[in-house]
Design a protein around this motif. Structure first.
Motif, PDB file in Angstrom:
ATOM      1  N   THR A 120      34.643  35.129  39.694  1.00  0.00           N
ATOM      2  CA  THR A 120      35.431  35.616  40.481  1.00  0.00           C
ATOM      3  C   THR A 120      36.005  36.047  41.301  1.00  0.00           C
ATOM      4  OG1 THR A 120      34.548  37.120  38.375  1.00  0.00           O
ATOM      5  CG2 THR A 120      35.761  38.799  39.390  1.00  0.00           C
ATOM      6  N   VAL A 121      37.586  36.895  41.513  1.00  0.00           N
ATOM      7  CA  VAL A 121      37.605  37.242  43.204  1.00  0.00           C
ATOM      8  C   VAL A 121      38.082  38.564  42.714  1.00  0.00           C
ATOM      9  CG1 VAL A 121      39.130  36.448  45.527  1.00  0.00           C
ATOM     10  CG2 VAL A 121      38.019  34.605  43.638  1.00  0.00           C
ATOM     11  N   PHE A 122      37.864  38.768  44.104  1.00  0.00           N
ATOM     12  CA  PHE A 122      38.260  40.568  44.449  1.00  0.00           C
ATOM     13  C   PHE A 122      39.117  40.409  45.851  1.00  0.00           C
ATOM     14  CE2 PHE A 122      37.328  45.427  45.123  1.00  0.00           C
ATOM     15  CZ  PHE A 122      38.161  45.880  44.761  1.00  0.00           C
ATOM     16  N   PHE A 181      36.657  41.048  36.045  1.00  0.00           N
ATOM     17  CA  PHE A 181      36.034  40.701  34.404  1.00  0.00           C
ATOM     18  C   PHE A 181      35.777  39.437  35.340  1.00  0.00           C
ATOM     19  CE2 PHE A 181      37.559  43.906  32.503  1.00  0.00           C
ATOM     20  CZ  PHE A 181      37.197  44.562  31.414  1.00  0.00           C
ATOM     21  N   ASN A 182      34.359  38.783  34.486  1.00  0.00           N
ATOM     22  CA  ASN A 182      34.349  36.909  34.905  1.00  0.00           C
ATOM     23  C   ASN A 182      35.429  36.565  35.247  1.00  0.00           C
ATOM     24  OD1 ASN A 182      31.417  36.852  35.249  1.00  0.00           O
ATOM     25  ND2 ASN A 182      31.245  37.127  33.128  1.00  0.00           N
ATOM     26  N   GLY A 183      35.254  35.327  35.927  1.00  0.00           N
ATOM     27  CA  GLY A 183      36.692  34.128  36.701  1.00  0.00           C
ATOM     28  C   GLY A 183      38.047  34.988  36.624  1.00  0.00           C
ATOM     29  N   GLN A 206      31.886  41.822  34.736  1.00  0.00           N
ATOM     30  CA  GLN A 206      30.833  41.282  35.892  1.00  0.00           C
ATOM     31  C   GLN A 206      30.721  42.923  36.614  1.00  0.00           C
ATOM     32  OE1 GLN A 206      32.173  38.959  38.500  1.00  0.00           O
ATOM     33  NE2 GLN A 206      30.703  37.333  38.460  1.00  0.00           N
ATOM     34  N   VAL A 207      32.383  43.402  36.947  1.00  0.00           N
ATOM     35  CA  VAL A 207      31.914  45.007  37.889  1.00  0.00           C
ATOM     36  C   VAL A 207      32.227  45.833  37.119  1.00  0.00           C
ATOM     37  CG1 VAL A 207      32.089  45.518  40.468  1.00  0.00           C
ATOM     38  CG2 VAL A 207      32.135  43.011  39.553  1.00  0.00           C
ATOM     39  N   ARG A 237      28.683  34.379  42.706  1.00  0.00           N
ATOM     40  CA  ARG A 237      29.703  34.670  41.097  1.00  0.00           C
ATOM     41  C   ARG A 237      30.789  35.676  41.393  1.00  0.00           C
ATOM     42  NH1 ARG A 237      24.545  34.307  40.430  1.00  0.00           N
ATOM     43  NH2 ARG A 237      24.523  36.993  40.222  1.00  0.00           N
ATOM     44  N   LEU A 238      30.704  36.047  42.698  1.00  0.00           N
ATOM     45  CA  LEU A 238      32.139  37.649  42.635  1.00  0.00           C
ATOM     46  C   LEU A 238      32.074  36.704  44.257  1.00  0.00           C
ATOM     47  CD1 LEU A 238      33.469  39.759  42.115  1.00  0.00           C
ATOM     48  CD2 LEU A 238      31.387  40.878  43.146  1.00  0.00           C
TER      49      LEU A 238
END
Lengths: 249, 272
Positions: B196-198, B39-41, B8-9, B163-164
C-alpha cells in the motif's frame, strides 16, 4: 600518483625549502647565541637520536601524551554527546565549558601539582585539561547539528538508542568531531609538554627545560625541530583525513 | 479501484494539538478531527494547502508522533507512537547517509531483520537493479544527483519489504521531468511489491497521475474534505497526463482546494 597528490607533494616540498631558507637567514641575523643553523641542527638531531639518554625520555613523553590523548578523547566525546543531546545539560554546562576554554591553563599548574605531585599523573592531567575542552565543544556542536531526518530514518528502521548512537549519531557527527580531535591533539601535546617542563623529572619537556637552564642551544634547537616535525606531520595527516570526510558530506 | 474489506490503516477522530514547550504561548491544533481508511494494495495520495498538517498526518501513521486524541491503527494494531514492522517511510529531504556507500545505505536496516548474509545480499542487489543503481553500488551519495539519492532512500525502504510505504513529498526537490520519470518508477515498484502506498504531495498533477484515490485536506486544522477516485487502470504510467480525464481530476482537486489554499495563506484578493 594522481596529479593533485603530486601538486600537494610539490607544494609541501617548496614550503619546507622556504621555511629552511628563512631559518638559515634568521640564523645569520641572530647568530650562535640563540640559534643554530639548519645543518647544525640536523647533525645534532642525528647525534641525539643515537644517544642513550634520549629514548627513555621520548618513551616517557609518548606514554604521557598517549594516555592524556585517550582520556581527552573519551571524556570530550562523552561530555560532547551529553551536551549535544540534552537541551537542559547544554543550557547549564555549555557556558561553563566555553568560559573554561578561555582560562589560561598554566594558572591551574599549582593546584594540579598539589593534587598529583611531580610525575606522570600531573603531566597527563595537564595534557587532559588542555585537550578535553575543544574536543567536547566541537562534539557538542556536531551532535546538535545532525540533520533531524537522519534520526527520523533511524527511528523508522527501529534502531535502539545504542544503535542510534553508534550507527547514526557518531558517523553523522564525525567530520566535525574529527576537526575537534585535530585541535585536541595539538593542545594535548602542548599541555603534556608544559606539564613535563614544570611538573616532571623525565620526558622531552623536561629535557627542553633542562637545556634552557644550561643554555644548551644545540639541544633546544634539536628538540624544538623534532617536536615541530612531529606536530606538523600529525596535523597534515589528520587534516587530510578530515578533508576526506568533509568531501563525503 | 473501489476499496473493500478491512482497512489496513484506519484513523478515527484523530486530532493533533501542538503545545509549546513550557506551555508558554497558545497551543496549535494541527489536525482533525480526521477520519481516514487505507486499504491493502491501494495507492492513496493526500494533497492540501501549505501548513495543513500533511506531514503531521504521515508522522502519526509512521509512529513518529502520537495523536492527541483518536485512534490510529495499522492492520488492527494501535500505532500510538510505536514504529511498527511492515511500515517504511521515505522523507522529502535527502536522507541518504553520506558516510555509507549506496550498497551500505540500502542494506542499512536489514541487520534488524536477522536474515542470512545471502538473503541480505540478494535483497540489496535486487533493489539496486530495480532502482537502476547497480552501476553506482560503490559510490557515495555526494557523487550522485538529487534524484539518484532519493532513489537510494526509496531502495533502502524497499529492501525491508514493507506492506505500507509512506512517502512524504519524495520528489519535492526534483525538477518536473525527473518527477514524472520518478513517478513512473514509483508506479512500477508499487505494482511489483503489492504494498500500500500513502503519498503526501503538494503537487496536484502528481497526485492525479499516481493515485487510485486522493484525499483533499482543508487548511489547518487539517481534515479530509474530499476523496477523489481517479479510476486509472493499475498498469499506468506518466503518459496518462495527456488524457482528458487527467485534466478533469486535476480541476476537481483544485476546485476543492482553492478556497482552502487561500484561507491557508490569508489571501483575500479574489472571491473563493
Amino acid at each position: 600518483m594522481k596529479t593533485s597528490s603530486l601538486d600537494r607533494l610539490r607544494n609541501g616540498l617548496v614550503l619546507l625549502l622556504v621555511l629552511t631558507g628563512l631559518w638559515q637567514v634568521l640564523y645569520w641575523c641572530v647568530g650562535d647565541v640563540a640559534l643554530r643553523s639548519p645543518l647544525e641542527t640536523f647533525g645534532y638531531t642525528a647525534y641525539l637520536l643515537g644517544s642513550a639518554r634520549f629514548w627513555p625520555n621520548l618513551v616517557e613523553t609518548a606514554q604521557a601524551f598517549g594516555l592524556a590523548l585517550v582520556i581527552s578523547v573519551v571524556m570530550g566525546l562523552a561530555i560532547g554527546f551529553t551536551l549535544g543531546l540534552s537541551r537542559i545539560a547544554n543550557a547549564v554546562f555549555e557556558p561553563v565549558l566555553v568560559s573554561s576554554y578561555a582560562i589560561p591553563k598554566i594558572t591551574l599548574y599549582p593546584i594540579l601539582l598539589l593534587m598529583f605531585g611531580l610525575g606522570m599523573s600531573a603531566k597527563v592531567a595537564f595534557g587532559v585539561i588542555h585537550g578535553v575542552i575543544p574536543i567536547a565543544l566541537f562534539t557538542t556542536d556536531a551532535v546538535r547539528h545532525i540533520r533531524p531526518v537522519f534520526l527520523k530514518t533511524g527511528r523508522t528502521m527501529g534502531l535502539s538508542p545504542l544503535e542510534m548512537a553508534w550507527r547514526i549519531l557518531l558517523p553523522a557527527a564525525m567530520p566535525e568531531i574529527f576537526a575537534g580531535l585535530r585541535v585536541g591533539f595539538s593542545l594535548t601535546l602542548i599541555g603534556t609538554l608544559l606539564g613535563e617542563m614544570f611538573a616532571s623529572q623525565r620526558g622531552i619537556g623536561y629535557l627542553l627545560m633542562n637545556a634552557i637552564g644550561l643554555h644548551n642551544v644545540d639541544l633546544i634547537m634539536s628538540l624544538t625541530f623534532m617536536l615541530t616535525l612531529f606536530a606538523g606531520a600529525a596535523s597534515v595527516i589528520l587534516l587530510a583525513i578530515n578533508r576526506r570526510m568533509q568531501q563525503r558530506t | 479501484m473501489s476499496p473493500a474489506g478491512r482497512p489496513q490503516v484506519s484513523l478515527r477522530q484523530v486530532e493533533k494539538v501542538f503545545t509549546p514547550p513550557g506551555r508558554k504561548g497558545a497551543s496549535v491544533q494541527a489536525l482533525g478531527p480526521l477520519d481516514l481508511e487505507l486499504f491493502n494494495g491501494e495507492f492513496f495520495a493526500v494533497v492540501g494547502p501549505s501548513g495543513c498538517g500533511k506531514t503531521t498526518l504521515l508522522e502519526l501513521v509512521a509512529g513518529l508522533s502520537v495523536a492527541t486524541s483518536g485512534d490510529v491503527e495499522f492492520e488492527g494494531r494501535p500505532i500510538a507512537g510505536k514504529i511498527l514492522q511492515g511500515v517504511g517511510v521515505v522523507f522529502q529531504e535527502d536522507a541518504s547517509f553520506p558516510w555509507l556507500t549506496v550498497t551500505d545505505n540500502i542494506g542499512f536496516g536489514l541487520g534488524k531483520l536477522r536474515l542470512s548474509a545471502e538473503e541480505r545480499r540478494d535483497r540489496v542487489e535486487s533493489a539496486l537493479a530495480m532502482m537502476g543503481l547497480t552501476a553506482f553500488a560503490h559510490s557515495y551519495p555526494a557523487q550522485l544527483s538529487g534524484g539518484m539519492r532519493q532513489r537510494v532512500c526509496i531502495a533502502r525502504t524497499l529492501v525491508m519489504q514493507p506492506r505500507l510505504i509512506l512517502l512524504d513529498e519524495p520528489f519535492g526537490a526534483l525538477d518536473q521531468q525527473t518527477r514524472l520519470l520518478m513517478g513512473d518508477e514509483l508506479l512500477n515498484l508499487w505494482r511489483k511489491t503489492g504494498a500500500t502506498v500513502f503519498l503526501i504531495t503538494h503537487a496536484l498533477d502528481e497526485a492525479a497521475m499516481l493515485a487510485d484515490r486522493i484525499g483533499v485536506m482543508s487548511a489547518r486544522p487539517g481534515c479530509i474534505i474530499d476523496v477523489v477516485e481517479t479510476g486509472w487502470p493499475k498498469d499506468r504510467d506518466s503518459r496518462i497526463v495527456q488524457e482528458d480525464r487527467f485534466g478533469t481530476i486535476t480541476a476537481r482537486l483544485w476546485r476543492s482546494l482553492r478556497a482552502e489554499s487561500m484561507r491557508a495563506i490569508g489571501y483575500q484578493g479574489v472571491k473563493a
